[in-house]
Design a protein around this motif. Structure first.
Motif, PDB file in Angstrom:
ATOM      1  N   CYS A  74     -37.530  22.735  34.461  1.00 42.16           N
ATOM      2  CA  CYS A  74     -38.059  21.739  33.533  1.00 42.16           C
ATOM      3  C   CYS A  74     -38.317  20.365  34.130  1.00 42.16           C
ATOM      4  O   CYS A  74     -39.075  19.579  33.540  1.00 42.16           O
ATOM      5  CB  CYS A  74     -37.083  21.575  32.367  1.00 42.16           C
ATOM      6  SG  CYS A  74     -36.939  23.054  31.329  1.00 42.16           S
ATOM      7  N   VAL A 204     -46.710  33.058  23.893  1.00 42.74           N
ATOM      8  CA  VAL A 204     -45.308  32.804  23.555  1.00 42.74           C
ATOM      9  C   VAL A 204     -44.717  33.969  22.756  1.00 42.74           C
ATOM     10  O   VAL A 204     -43.630  34.481  23.094  1.00 42.74           O
ATOM     11  CB  VAL A 204     -45.170  31.489  22.746  1.00 42.74           C
ATOM     12  CG1 VAL A 204     -43.776  31.388  22.120  1.00 42.74           C
ATOM     13  CG2 VAL A 204     -45.412  30.294  23.642  1.00 42.74           C
ATOM     14  N   LEU A 228     -32.869  24.164  33.634  1.00 39.49           N
ATOM     15  CA  LEU A 228     -33.172  23.540  32.339  1.00 39.49           C
ATOM     16  C   LEU A 228     -32.947  22.032  32.327  1.00 39.49           C
ATOM     17  O   LEU A 228     -33.155  21.381  31.307  1.00 39.49           O
ATOM     18  CB  LEU A 228     -32.323  24.180  31.234  1.00 39.49           C
ATOM     19  CG  LEU A 228     -32.632  25.642  30.900  1.00 39.49           C
ATOM     20  CD1 LEU A 228     -31.665  26.160  29.845  1.00 39.49           C
ATOM     21  CD2 LEU A 228     -34.071  25.801  30.416  1.00 39.49           C
ATOM     22  N   VAL A 295     -45.144  23.870  24.706  1.00 40.64           N
ATOM     23  CA  VAL A 295     -45.344  25.327  24.682  1.00 40.64           C
ATOM     24  C   VAL A 295     -45.704  25.837  26.070  1.00 40.64           C
ATOM     25  O   VAL A 295     -45.225  26.894  26.500  1.00 40.64           O
ATOM     26  CB  VAL A 295     -46.439  25.700  23.658  1.00 40.64           C
ATOM     27  CG1 VAL A 295     -46.799  27.178  23.766  1.00 40.64           C
ATOM     28  CG2 VAL A 295     -45.971  25.387  22.243  1.00 40.64           C
ATOM     29  N   PHE A 298     -42.608  26.015  28.100  1.00 36.52           N
ATOM     30  CA  PHE A 298     -41.787  27.116  27.606  1.00 36.52           C
ATOM     31  C   PHE A 298     -42.330  28.458  28.084  1.00 36.52           C
ATOM     32  O   PHE A 298     -41.555  29.386  28.367  1.00 36.52           O
ATOM     33  CB  PHE A 298     -41.725  27.070  26.081  1.00 36.52           C
ATOM     34  CG  PHE A 298     -40.771  28.054  25.474  1.00 36.52           C
ATOM     35  CD1 PHE A 298     -39.487  28.212  25.972  1.00 36.52           C
ATOM     36  CD2 PHE A 298     -41.162  28.834  24.389  1.00 36.52           C
ATOM     37  CE1 PHE A 298     -38.602  29.129  25.415  1.00 36.52           C
ATOM     38  CE2 PHE A 298     -40.289  29.756  23.827  1.00 36.52           C
ATOM     39  CZ  PHE A 298     -39.006  29.903  24.338  1.00 36.52           C
ATOM     40  N   ILE A 301     -40.879  29.203  31.389  1.00 35.45           N
ATOM     41  CA  ILE A 301     -39.500  29.679  31.261  1.00 35.45           C
ATOM     42  C   ILE A 301     -39.478  31.128  30.780  1.00 35.45           C
ATOM     43  O   ILE A 301     -38.690  31.951  31.268  1.00 35.45           O
ATOM     44  CB  ILE A 301     -38.727  28.757  30.287  1.00 35.45           C
ATOM     45  CG1 ILE A 301     -38.679  27.329  30.833  1.00 35.45           C
ATOM     46  CG2 ILE A 301     -37.317  29.291  30.040  1.00 35.45           C
ATOM     47  CD1 ILE A 301     -38.140  26.302  29.853  1.00 35.45           C
TER      48      ILE A 301
END
Length: 508
Positions: A74, A204, A228, A295, A298, A301
């Motif tokens: 991140c 997603v 993170l 998004v 994410f 990740i």
């Protein structure tokens, strides 16, 4: 080709035909070059907001940002997104309304170079010429990288040769841009922003399901030390965390400074019909940017968890990780007809993100050459019909140069993007802010800031940054500060602006 591949191709072809159709529709609304380059200042608040952000994000949103998050977590992706979100909001808050009003007041300027010349009453045309040349220098290779991204997307997915795929993509972009001009580019950008949003959320939902659920994704991220965190990044080679230093954070946040000098974004502010609707545009744009970047991170990740679950192969470098969404779309397409359509929308979203930036860049670069350099600086006198023809021919010529620069399939698509962003931010960012907010700024100061900012980007990138240590920061930050210092020093050392200029400034 398999039926699955044909289905993906059909979805993307339908999308491309739709874009050309919009160009044909809006071709009838261009009565003169003001319509072609600025849409006659007729944009509504939603189109203004979404076209500005779609032209801003490019394929970086769907490929670059998830790729960075996939590899290192991140920190880098997060601070970059925070910087861009702050820059986006401040640009809409403090620049948009005043620029819309000022460009109309300053002899109805329809391009940034024209605004700078009219703002400072520069009869030598030096401000216009230098700013137009700088825009072309940074935009032509930027546009070429967009053509290359489209070519690589089609080539990778469908096994076709890179060069024909790239040329066909460029032709489609040029077609709707030359036909419809600013209005077509803005309307297609609105549609492309919607497609990009749909693509992000499909990825997603499918990714969470494929990775084994939200808990599995978080557990995988926590298993990598520093993944993170915003203050440390994950080193995949060493399998350990690396501190993300304060200087690096400041440098990464500096991406936000670039917004104040982005011609293709600033043109949207100039093109809105009612300046009082800019508050609505600001809210829409800011919310969309924050959500879409969150998004996108994410997704990176999620991609890491999909790799651990065995659904995706391990991506070992940025060139591979940037294909995360493409590989996810291909994986999704294996689940029936509906999944093929959804996968096609994802791939169309990648195409949309690239096209929405390329069309805006083509228009901005074209306006500088045809309108500012040929007509204004060189004094060419053209009829309304000839001016429109010149505008369209310039788009085609710039696109041909872009195609030539993108002809090598092994060229880096994204290598030039951060440098071009720094170039625009440093060349025009400080000049724009001082032009709008400091009435003591004069023509000499603006010219000095423009030149110092543009030159310092090159000096810092290639001579100072390689020294490393404190100097190894993103070139936008030092170049922007040097530009601002040059504006202040030169403006104070030379004659103040005339009373006419001061009166216009205060009226705005």
């Amino acid at each position: 080709m398999t039926g699955q591949t044909i289905g993906l191709l059909l979805v993307m072809i339908i999308y491309l035909i739709l874009m050309v159709g919009i160009g044909v529709l809006y071709s009838k609304k261009n009565n003169d070059v003001s319509d072609f380059y600025l849409g006659g200042r007729k944009l509504g608040p939603i189109v203004t907001a979404m076209s500005a952000e779609a032209s801003d994000m490019s394929s970086w949103l769907l490929m670059g940002l998830p790729g960075v998050a996939y590899l290192s977590g991140c920190a880098e992706a997060g601070w970059t997104a925070i910087g861009l979100a702050i820059g986006t909001y401040l640009n809409w808050l403090i620049v948009a309304k005043r620029l819309r009003r000022y460009t109309h007041k300053a002899n109805n300027s329809i391009t940034l170079p024209a605004f700078f010349e009219n703002r400072y009453r520069d009869k030598s045309h030096a401000l216009m010429a230098i700013s137009a040349i700088m825009i072309v220098i940074f935009f032509v290779p930027y546009t070429a990288s967009g053509f290359a991204a489209c070519g690589k997307l089609f080539s990778t997915l469908f096994g076709v040769s890179y060069l024909p795929a790239m040329i066909i993509s460029a032709i489609v972009i040029v077609l709707y841009t030359t036909l419809g001009g600013f209005l077509a580019a803005s309307m297609t950008d609105l549609i492309q922003s919607i497609i990009m949003t749909i693509a992000l959320f499909i990825v997603v939902i499918f990714g969470i399901h494929t990775a084994g659920g939200f808990d599995a994704i978080i557990a995988n991220a926590k298993s990598m030390n520093g993944y993170l965190s915003l203050f440390s990044s994950y080193d995949p080679a060493a399998g350990a965390s690396v501190p993300y230093k304060s200087l690096t954070i400041a440098s990464t946040l500096a991406w936000g400074l670039g917004y104040f000098g982005m011609p293709h974004i600033l043109l949207r502010f100039m093109g809105i019909e009612d300046e009082n609707k800019l508050k609505t545009s600001r809210r829409i744009a800011s919310v969309w940017v924050v959500i879409s970047m969150f998004v996108a991170i994410f997704i990176g990740i999620i991609g890491s968890a999909m790799t651990k679950a065995g659904a995706l192969a391990l991506f070992e470098n940025s060139a591979q990780s940037e294909t995360l969404i493409v590989r996810t779309a291909v994986l999704l397409s294996n689940h029936g007809v509906l999944s093929v359509i959804m996968a096609g929308l994802i791939l169309a979203g990648i195409l949309a993100s690239t096209m929405s930036t390329s069309d805006s860049q083509l228009l901005a670069a074209s306006s500088c050459v045809s309108q500012n350099l040929f007509c204004d600086c060189m004094g060419l006198k053209l009829s309304k019909k000839s001016s429109m023809l010149m505008a369209r021919l310039t788009v085609v010529v710039i696109a041909i140069i872009g195609v030539f620069l993108a002809r090598n399939p092994n060229s880096s698509v994204f290598r030039i993007v951060s440098f071009a962003w720094a170039g625009f931010g440093a060349t025009f960012g400080a000049v724009m802010l001082f032009s709008l907010f400091w009435k003591r700024t004069n023509r000499n100061g603006a010219l000095a800031g423009m030149i110092v900012g543009g030159v310092m980007v090159f000096i810092w990138k290639y001579l100072i940054a390689p020294l490393g240590g404190l100097f190894g920061i993103y070139e936008l930050l030092p170049a922007f500060l040097c530009s601002a210092a040059a504006i202040v020093v030169v403006s104070l050392l030379t004659a103040p602006p005339s009373q006419e200029i001061v009166d216009e400034f205060e009226s705005v």
